[in-house]
Design an enzyme around this catalytic site. Structure first.
Site, PDB file in Angstrom:
ATOM      1  N   LYS A 277      -7.199 -10.705   4.319  1.00  0.00           N
ATOM      2  CA  LYS A 277      -5.919 -10.429   5.025  1.00  0.00           C
ATOM      3  C   LYS A 277      -5.914 -11.227   6.302  1.00  0.00           C
ATOM      4  O   LYS A 277      -4.766 -11.770   6.738  1.00  0.00           O
ATOM      5  CB  LYS A 277      -5.942  -8.989   5.505  1.00  0.00           C
ATOM      6  CG  LYS A 277      -4.954  -8.715   6.504  1.00  0.00           C
ATOM      7  CD  LYS A 277      -4.918  -7.310   7.018  1.00  0.00           C
ATOM      8  CE  LYS A 277      -5.998  -6.516   7.485  1.00  0.00           C
ATOM      9  NZ  LYS A 277      -6.171  -6.979   9.020  1.00  0.00           N
TER      10      LYS A 277
ATOM     11  N   ASP B  98      -1.916  -5.845   5.102  1.00  0.00           N
ATOM     12  CA  ASP B  98      -2.328  -4.985   6.220  1.00  0.00           C
ATOM     13  C   ASP B  98      -1.970  -3.391   6.017  1.00  0.00           C
ATOM     14  O   ASP B  98      -1.030  -3.321   4.867  1.00  0.00           O
ATOM     15  CB  ASP B  98      -1.804  -5.153   7.846  1.00  0.00           C
ATOM     16  CG  ASP B  98      -0.519  -5.312   7.904  1.00  0.00           C
ATOM     17  OD1 ASP B  98       0.167  -4.606   6.991  1.00  0.00           O
ATOM     18  OD2 ASP B  98      -0.021  -5.879   8.964  1.00  0.00           O
TER      19      ASP B  98
END
Length: 209
Positions: free
Chosen positions: A131, A149
């Protein structure tokens, strides 16, 4: 259903487009014109935002500044992060100091195959997972990667693109979810990097980074 998310995003696409395009121009400018030190500051932002917030990361980036990320001792960095209320000041200060060894290697990532660049960051940068690596690369103008996220995963779950919000994302699961979101981005007519900004506008009514 996926189709209803497409409908919902289409409703805000025109009003969000100017903000999305302006922000992406900033990302592209940083990737094309920023110094290695500027790129390192953006990497630090992504390290700090993890398990915290984009607003917090922006606040830290403005408060500490590029020179602070480059030169402050680990103890002084920790104190600065404590002062602005970071959740993990000691660990993040350590990550930033240890990542200084990457300065001089970041610009080459921008023109690399984006998946290769992401893998390199995950292997070589401290405090950077898929991420965070995707976040950094998007923020220097790379469009092909998804930033999965908790907000994006929540939307994907709500609209049945995924069946559940996982407690953690393995590499294989991240890539699987990213591919599902890529298919949706194609339907929406935008890259994954820009889709993320539209999703943020949909959630919060503004475009962050």
């Amino acid at each position: 259903m996926e189709f209803s998310l497409l409908q919902d995003l289409m409703h805000i696409k025109e009003q969000a487009r100017e903000f999305v395009e302006e922000r992406f121009r900033e990302f592209k400018w940083l990737g094309e014109n920023g110094s290695e030190e500027d790129l390192f500051s953006e990497l630090c932002f992504c390290v700090l935002t993890a398990n915290w917030s984009a607003q917090g990361g922006i606040k830290a980036q403005r408060s500490i500044g590029t020179e602070g990320f480059l030169n402050l001792s680990e103890d002084d960095l920790e104190a600065s992060l404590v002062a602005i209320g970071h959740r993990y000041p000691k660990a993040r200060a350590s990550y930033i100091v240890r990542n200084r060894s990457l300065i001089g290697k970041l610009r080459s990532l921008i023109n690399m195959n984006p998946f290769t660049a992401r893998e390199w960051l995950v292997r070589n940068a401290i405090g950077i997972g898929f991420k965070e690596a995707s976040h950094f690369l998007r923020n220097v103008g790379v469009e092909e990667l998804a930033i999965l996220d908790r907000h994006v995963l929540s939307i994907m779950n709500r609209y049945k693109i995924i069946d559940q919000i996982p407690k953690s994302l393995t590499k294989s699961r991240y890539l699987n979810y990213e591919e599902r979101l890529r298919e949706f981005a194609d339907q929406f007519g935008e890259s994954l990097g820009k889709l993320d900004l539209y999703l943020w506008y949909f959630i919060k009514g503004k475009v962050e980074k």
